[in-house]
Design a protein around this motif. Structure first.
Motif, short mmCIF file in Angstrom:
data_model
loop_
_atom_site.label_atom_id
_atom_site.label_comp_id
_atom_site.label_asym_id
_atom_site.label_seq_id
_atom_site.Cartn_x
_atom_site.Cartn_y
_atom_site.Cartn_z
N HIS A 187 38.40 45.02 46.53
CA HIS A 187 39.55 44.14 46.69
C HIS A 187 40.57 44.72 47.67
N LEU A 196 32.88 49.35 36.84
CA LEU A 196 33.01 47.97 37.32
C LEU A 196 34.43 47.71 37.82
N THR A 197 35.41 48.16 37.07
CA THR A 197 36.81 47.98 37.50
C THR A 197 37.08 48.75 38.78
N ASN A 246 27.46 38.62 38.43
CA ASN A 246 27.34 37.49 37.51
C ASN A 246 25.99 36.79 37.61
N ARG A 258 31.50 40.40 42.53
CA ARG A 258 31.58 39.74 41.22
C ARG A 258 30.50 38.67 41.10
N ALA A 262 35.39 46.89 41.75
CA ALA A 262 36.13 45.67 42.10
C ALA A 262 37.45 46.02 42.77
N ASN A 277 32.77 40.89 32.50
CA ASN A 277 33.60 40.01 33.33
C ASN A 277 35.07 40.40 33.27
N LEU A 325 35.50 43.29 35.60
CA LEU A 325 35.42 42.86 37.00
C LEU A 325 36.68 42.14 37.46
N THR A 326 37.38 41.51 36.55
CA THR A 326 38.54 40.70 36.96
C THR A 326 39.86 41.44 36.83
N ASP A 371 34.93 39.37 45.76
CA ASP A 371 34.41 38.14 45.17
C ASP A 371 32.88 38.11 45.25
#
Length: 136
Positions: free
Chosen positions: A88, A80-81, A103, A99, A84, A129, A132-133, A96
């Motif tokens: 990005h 996931l990281t 979600n 994500r 993302a 989450n 992902l962030t 975005d």
């Protein structure tokens, strides 16, 4: 910006997204894991934009064979990281979008369960989450 994804990038995106749904499903092993997986997967395949096209492709995700929630998390959370991060770097709007798609899939999967989500499911959702962030 334009999004250019290699086959490996696409595999990473699919592994991350479908892995997140699989991880949530595994966290509810005594509830309705099949319903969670089905509803979450349908939501992923309903995504839009370039990422939606990648997730909707009829391609089998083979790297989701952990025998425990911990083994699955060890594979899915870094994916996931990575997903993302790569999105990005190329197109923050698509990061975005990714994500958001994940979600929505998690929310859809959770609603497929009869009753409230368990504390374990809530914790897994929080961890997803966070993964992902990290890249944002």
């Amino acid at each position: 910006m334009s999004l250019t994804l290699t086959d490996q990038d696409k595999t990473t995106l699919r592994t991350a997204a479908y892995g997140a749904v699989s991880l949530l499903s595994a966290a509810d092993a005594t509830g309705s894991p099949h319903r969670i997986a089905t509803h979450g997967s349908v939501a992923l395949a309903s995504g839009t934009g370039p990422v939606g096209h990648v997730l909707a492709a009829n391609t089998k995700v083979t790297a989701l064979d952990g025998r425990t929630v911990a083994e699955l998390a060890d594979h899915v959370l870094p994916a996931l990281t990575a997903a993302a991060t790569l999105l990005h770097a190329q197109d923050p709007a698509e990061a975005d979008n990714f994500r958001g798609i994940v979600n929505v899939a998690l929310a859809t999967a959770t609603q497929a369960r009869k009753g409230e989500p368990t504390p374990v499911m809530a914790d897994i959702t929080r961890r997803i989450n966070e993964a992902l962030t990290i890249a944002a």
